[in-house]
Design a protein around this motif. Structure first.
Motif, PDB file in Angstrom:
ATOM      1  N   LEU A  79       0.825  -1.205   0.000  1.00  0.00           N
ATOM      2  CA  LEU A  79       0.000   0.000   0.000  1.00  0.00           C
ATOM      3  C   LEU A  79       0.859   1.255   0.000  1.00  0.00           C
ATOM      4  O   LEU A  79       0.572   2.219  -0.717  1.00  0.00           O
ATOM      5  N   GLY A  80       1.915   1.249   0.814  1.00  0.00           N
ATOM      6  CA  GLY A  80       2.795   2.413   0.867  1.00  0.00           C
ATOM      7  C   GLY A  80       3.469   2.678  -0.467  1.00  0.00           C
ATOM      8  O   GLY A  80       3.520   3.822  -0.940  1.00  0.00           O
ATOM      9  N   ASN A  81       3.973   1.628  -1.101  1.00  0.00           N
ATOM     10  CA  ASN A  81       4.617   1.793  -2.402  1.00  0.00           C
ATOM     11  C   ASN A  81       3.642   2.285  -3.460  1.00  0.00           C
ATOM     12  O   ASN A  81       3.985   3.104  -4.318  1.00  0.00           O
ATOM     13  N   ALA A  82       2.408   1.774  -3.405  1.00  0.00           N
ATOM     14  CA  ALA A  82       1.416   2.175  -4.409  1.00  0.00           C
ATOM     15  C   ALA A  82       0.996   3.626  -4.236  1.00  0.00           C
ATOM     16  O   ALA A  82       0.798   4.353  -5.213  1.00  0.00           O
ATOM     17  N   MET A  83       0.867   4.062  -2.987  1.00  0.00           N
ATOM     18  CA  MET A  83       0.379   5.420  -2.730  1.00  0.00           C
ATOM     19  C   MET A  83       1.422   6.481  -3.062  1.00  0.00           C
ATOM     20  O   MET A  83       1.086   7.552  -3.558  1.00  0.00           O
ATOM     21  N   VAL A  84       2.679   6.194  -2.779  1.00  0.00           N
ATOM     22  CA  VAL A  84       3.725   7.190  -3.050  1.00  0.00           C
ATOM     23  C   VAL A  84       4.371   6.984  -4.420  1.00  0.00           C
ATOM     24  O   VAL A  84       5.193   7.805  -4.840  1.00  0.00           O
ATOM     25  N   GLY A  85       3.999   5.903  -5.100  1.00  0.00           N
ATOM     26  CA  GLY A  85       4.533   5.655  -6.428  1.00  0.00           C
ATOM     27  C   GLY A  85       5.962   5.156  -6.442  1.00  0.00           C
ATOM     28  O   GLY A  85       6.653   5.239  -7.462  1.00  0.00           O
ATOM     29  N   ASN A  86       6.436   4.643  -5.313  1.00  0.00           N
ATOM     30  CA  ASN A  86       7.798   4.125  -5.225  1.00  0.00           C
ATOM     31  C   ASN A  86       7.744   2.624  -4.993  1.00  0.00           C
ATOM     32  O   ASN A  86       7.303   2.166  -3.935  1.00  0.00           O
ATOM     33  N   ARG A  87       8.177   1.863  -5.965  1.00  0.00           N
ATOM     34  CA  ARG A  87       8.115   0.406  -5.880  1.00  0.00           C
ATOM     35  C   ARG A  87       9.463  -0.215  -5.532  1.00  0.00           C
ATOM     36  O   ARG A  87       9.645  -1.414  -5.662  1.00  0.00           O
ATOM     37  N   ARG A  88      10.401   0.592  -5.081  1.00  0.00           N
ATOM     38  CA  ARG A  88      11.729   0.092  -4.751  1.00  0.00           C
ATOM     39  C   ARG A  88      11.778  -0.428  -3.322  1.00  0.00           C
ATOM     40  O   ARG A  88      11.087   0.073  -2.438  1.00  0.00           O
ATOM     41  N   ILE A  89      12.626  -1.418  -3.120  1.00  0.00           N
ATOM     42  CA  ILE A  89      12.851  -1.972  -1.791  1.00  0.00           C
ATOM     43  C   ILE A  89      14.327  -2.351  -1.690  1.00  0.00           C
ATOM     44  O   ILE A  89      14.909  -2.874  -2.648  1.00  0.00           O
ATOM     45  N   SER A  90      14.929  -2.044  -0.557  1.00  0.00           N
ATOM     46  CA  SER A  90      16.351  -2.344  -0.384  1.00  0.00           C
ATOM     47  C   SER A  90      16.572  -3.845  -0.285  1.00  0.00           C
ATOM     48  O   SER A  90      15.646  -4.612  -0.002  1.00  0.00           O
ATOM     49  N   PHE A  91      17.819  -4.249  -0.486  1.00  0.00           N
ATOM     50  CA  PHE A  91      18.142  -5.670  -0.390  1.00  0.00           C
ATOM     51  C   PHE A  91      17.849  -6.188   1.016  1.00  0.00           C
ATOM     52  O   PHE A  91      17.256  -7.256   1.189  1.00  0.00           O
ATOM     53  N   GLY A  92      18.256  -5.436   2.032  1.00  0.00           N
ATOM     54  CA  GLY A  92      18.005  -5.848   3.416  1.00  0.00           C
ATOM     55  C   GLY A  92      16.526  -5.912   3.734  1.00  0.00           C
ATOM     56  O   GLY A  92      16.052  -6.844   4.392  1.00  0.00           O
ATOM     57  N   GLY A  93      15.766  -4.911   3.262  1.00  0.00           N
ATOM     58  CA  GLY A  93      14.321  -4.917   3.485  1.00  0.00           C
ATOM     59  C   GLY A  93      13.649  -6.070   2.782  1.00  0.00           C
ATOM     60  O   GLY A  93      12.694  -6.673   3.287  1.00  0.00           O
ATOM     61  N   CYS A  94      14.164  -6.413   1.601  1.00  0.00           N
ATOM     62  CA  CYS A  94      13.609  -7.532   0.837  1.00  0.00           C
ATOM     63  C   CYS A  94      13.836  -8.845   1.575  1.00  0.00           C
ATOM     64  O   CYS A  94      12.933  -9.679   1.688  1.00  0.00           O
ATOM     65  N   MET A  95      15.052  -9.044   2.087  1.00  0.00           N
ATOM     66  CA  MET A  95      15.351 -10.279   2.805  1.00  0.00           C
ATOM     67  C   MET A  95      14.548 -10.372   4.108  1.00  0.00           C
ATOM     68  O   MET A  95      14.108 -11.457   4.508  1.00  0.00           O
ATOM     69  N   ALA A  96      14.351  -9.237   4.777  1.00  0.00           N
ATOM     70  CA  ALA A  96      13.566  -9.242   6.017  1.00  0.00           C
ATOM     71  C   ALA A  96      12.112  -9.605   5.727  1.00  0.00           C
ATOM     72  O   ALA A  96      11.493 -10.404   6.447  1.00  0.00           O
ATOM     73  N   GLN A  97      11.554  -9.045   4.655  1.00  0.00           N
ATOM     74  CA  GLN A  97      10.179  -9.370   4.280  1.00  0.00           C
ATOM     75  C   GLN A  97      10.055 -10.838   3.903  1.00  0.00           C
ATOM     76  O   GLN A  97       9.105 -11.522   4.310  1.00  0.00           O
ATOM     77  N   LEU A  98      11.006 -11.342   3.147  1.00  0.00           N
ATOM     78  CA  LEU A  98      11.003 -12.756   2.763  1.00  0.00           C
ATOM     79  C   LEU A  98      11.044 -13.647   4.008  1.00  0.00           C
ATOM     80  O   LEU A  98      10.295 -14.621   4.101  1.00  0.00           O
ATOM     81  N   TYR A  99      11.914 -13.312   4.954  1.00  0.00           N
ATOM     82  CA  TYR A  99      12.065 -14.144   6.148  1.00  0.00           C
ATOM     83  C   TYR A  99      10.761 -14.249   6.925  1.00  0.00           C
ATOM     84  O   TYR A  99      10.302 -15.352   7.269  1.00  0.00           O
ATOM     85  N   PHE A 100      10.134 -13.116   7.204  1.00  0.00           N
ATOM     86  CA  PHE A 100       8.920 -13.147   8.023  1.00  0.00           C
ATOM     87  C   PHE A 100       7.734 -13.734   7.267  1.00  0.00           C
ATOM     88  O   PHE A 100       6.913 -14.452   7.851  1.00  0.00           O
ATOM     89  N   PHE A 101       7.644 -13.474   5.970  1.00  0.00           N
ATOM     90  CA  PHE A 101       6.532 -14.026   5.201  1.00  0.00           C
ATOM     91  C   PHE A 101       6.614 -15.544   5.124  1.00  0.00           C
ATOM     92  O   PHE A 101       5.618 -16.243   5.347  1.00  0.00           O
TER      93      PHE A 101
END
Length: 331
Positions: A79-101
């Motif tokens: 939702l945050g990426n869609a609202m601000v128009g920024n679809r980027r995610i850092s490598f660390g943020g990506c790995m953290a999201q993958l881990y918890f999901f």
């Protein structure tokens, strides 16, 4: 330059959510709020009402907590990426999201199997239910579900984080997950792919088969009920549970062991929505909000904020009787 270092310095771009999708953002926001409200309500009611301090509701309380965390790992960022128009995610943020999901999804796979076993014993072996499904077993099964999910995720996250991605940054998905990152890697990823298949069979297919066998036994016991009305209510309840569980397992397993790099993204997107959003949304309705005991407790909460005592200290026999009545009177 070392490919591993490139992986740690780059950002990814999530292509799953289209730019300018404001109407879709509003729709997803409403779904997320419904997931939070429904599961928080169930968690709170079960926590407060002493009538519901029984094995089935112990598992449902953890299922509600899992669904809250499960949806919160992905939806706020989408939702945050869609609202601000920024679809980027850092490598660390990506790995953290993958881990918890991955960890929360794996924990839910195991917890649903534990819940199916609880229902199987309650319906097929009611006289021994209180002796078999005791507090210690409930805690052990729930702890094993959480621990199994998190240990599984450590393995996947460690393997995925070591993959080299070279100059590829576009993830064809809503969020960071193992399959799209494996497909994005510019090196031979057969080891990671095989690991994904093996673990998916262990955490996805095996619990699903266990659930199916449990419900086959449950339905065969239901068909022996002499009362046609009791048969209908019990079968309706079990059918609803089985449908939701089947949707969750089949769509999740499809995402991890089914699609290939060339498969249609629309199919992947639909299956992802079903198991990561629709299942947490439907679980409170299917498992609890159709339940007379839960609805009664919710009405008391709205009226007074407190719940009246039920069986008190009358023992496990009273709890077992209520449990059976909930199953055959429309849970």
């Amino acid at each position: 330059m070392d490919a591993k270092n490139i992986s740690f310095t780059q950002e990814f771009v999530l292509l799953g959510f289209p730019e300018g999708g404001h109407l879709m953002s509003i729709f997803l926001l409403l779904l997320y709020l419904m997931i939070l409200m429904g599961n928080l309500a169930i968690f709170s009611i079960i926590q407060i009402d002493s009538h519901l301090h029984m094995p089935m509701y112990f598992f449902l309380r953890h299922l509600s907590l899992l669904d809250i965390c499960y949806s919160s790992v992905t939806l706020p960022l989408i939702l945050g990426n869609a609202m601000v128009g920024n679809r980027r995610i850092s490598f660390g943020g990506c790995m953290a999201q993958l881990y918890f999901f991955v960890s929360l999804g794996g924990a839910e796979c195991l917890l649903l199997a534990a819940m199916a076993y609880d229902r199987y014993v309650a319906i097929c072996n009611p006289l021994r239910y209180a002796n078999i499904i005791n507090q210690q077993l409930c805690v052990e099964l729930t702890a094993a579900s959480w621990l199994g999910g998190f240990l599984n995720s450590i393995l996947h996250t460690a393997m995925t984080s070591q993959l080299p991605f070279c100059n590829a940054t576009d993830i064809n998905h809503f969020f960071c997950d193992v399959p799209p990152l494996i497909h994005l890697s510019c090196s031979d990823s057969h080891i990671s792919q095989n690991l994904l298949y093996v673990v998916s069979v262990f955490l996805g297919m095996s619990p699903f088969l266990f659930v199916l066998v449990s419900y086959v036994r449950i339905i065969s016991s239901i068909l022996k009920i002499s009362s046609a009305q009791g048969r209908h209510k019990a079968f309706s309840t079990c059918s609803a549970h089985l449908i939701v569980v089947t949707v969750f397992y089949t769509t999740a397993n499809f995402n991890y062991i089914g699609p290939g790099p060339g498969d249609s993204f629309d199919i992947v997107r639909l299956s992802t929505m079903l198991y990561s959003i629709m299942t947490p949304l439907l679980n409170p309705v299917i498992y609890c909000l159709r339940n007379k005991e839960v609805k009664g407790a919710f009405k008391k909460l709205l009226k007074s904020g407190t719940f009246l005592s039920g069986c008190g200290n009358s023992g496990q026999g009273c709890q077992q009787l209520i449990y059976r009545l909930m199953i055959f009177k429309g849970t």
